[in-house]
Design a protein around this motif. Structure first.
Motif, PDB file in Angstrom:
ATOM      1  N   LEU A   1      45.152  39.533  49.602  1.00  0.00           N
ATOM      2  CA  LEU A   1      45.661  38.446  48.785  1.00  0.00           C
ATOM      3  C   LEU A   1      44.876  38.379  47.474  1.00  0.00           C
ATOM      4  N   LYS A   2      45.588  38.336  46.357  1.00  0.00           N
ATOM      5  CA  LYS A   2      44.922  38.205  45.065  1.00  0.00           C
ATOM      6  C   LYS A   2      44.381  36.782  44.915  1.00  0.00           C
ATOM      7  N   SER A   3      43.262  36.673  44.205  1.00  0.00           N
ATOM      8  CA  SER A   3      42.629  35.386  43.978  1.00  0.00           C
ATOM      9  C   SER A   3      42.465  35.173  42.472  1.00  0.00           C
ATOM     10  N   TYR A   4      42.649  33.940  42.014  1.00  0.00           N
ATOM     11  CA  TYR A   4      42.571  33.619  40.589  1.00  0.00           C
ATOM     12  C   TYR A   4      41.618  32.462  40.357  1.00  0.00           C
ATOM     13  N   LYS A   5      41.087  32.373  39.144  1.00  0.00           N
ATOM     14  CA  LYS A   5      40.153  31.301  38.790  1.00  0.00           C
ATOM     15  C   LYS A   5      40.846  29.958  38.635  1.00  0.00           C
TER      16      LYS A   5
END
Length: 191
Positions: A166-170
């Protein structure tokens, strides 16, 4: 702003009719209003950034058509946009330099496009449960975007020897921006 009929349609198309349907519809509409109030401005900011990139591409394309050359500043701006949208930065070795550059600008112009707000909202609603999913709350991933590179994110699925994370973002803005780039560049979403 999104029309109320969208919320009403979505609300009633996802609920079963029962004695508690009115209560559920009111709760879902309240949740939906809050999600849209927070999410839609970020979608509009991302589309504004894309619109500015398109204007830059159009400006330098017109400059090349009229004057027949581009200043170094144009190449730098266009290369930054090309790298962001995974557009190859090398040029084919056929034809004049102007023809090669023109071909690259045209190719890039097809990849940089705004995403309709309704589509972004609808997919975010479906993928994140109105922003209430664990992925949306913890990683600002409202679209279920995955990557093959492990960056400390939870494993989503595997296929044989390939693992997807899963991609994670700020923040929300970064997540929406990556979604827009994915829609504009991934082969599965090509015209």
């Amino acid at each position: 702003m999104i029309k109320n009929w969208f919320l009403v349609f979505f609300t009633f198309s996802t609920l079963q009719f029962s004695p508690t349907a009115e209560v559920n519809a009111a709760r879902l509409t309240k949740t939906g209003d809050a999600f849209i109030r927070e999410f839609l401005p970020e979608v509009r900011k991302v589309n504004y950034e894309i619109r500015k990139e398109r204007q830059t591409i159009r400006y330098w394309r017109a400059h090349l058509a009229i004057k027949g050359w581009l200043p170094i500043q144009a190449y730098q701006q266009l290369l930054r946009i090309a790298e962001k949208y995974d557009e190859p930065t090398d040029t084919p070795q056929t034809g004049s330099l102007k023809a090669q550059v023109w071909w690259r600008i045209q190719s890039l112009a097809h990849k940089v496009d705004e995403i309709p707000e309704e589509i972004v909202l609808a997919q975010a609603i479906l993928e994140s449960g109105w922003g209430k999913s664990k992925a949306a709350r913890n990683t600002f991933n409202f679209f279920g975007l995955t990557s093959r590179s492990q960056t400390g994110n939870p494993l989503v699925t595997s296929s044989g020897s390939t693992f997807y994370y899963l991609k994670s973002y700020k923040n929300m803005h970064e997540g929406i921006k990556d979604y827009a780039i994915t829609i504009n560049t991934h082969w599965a979403y090509k015209d």
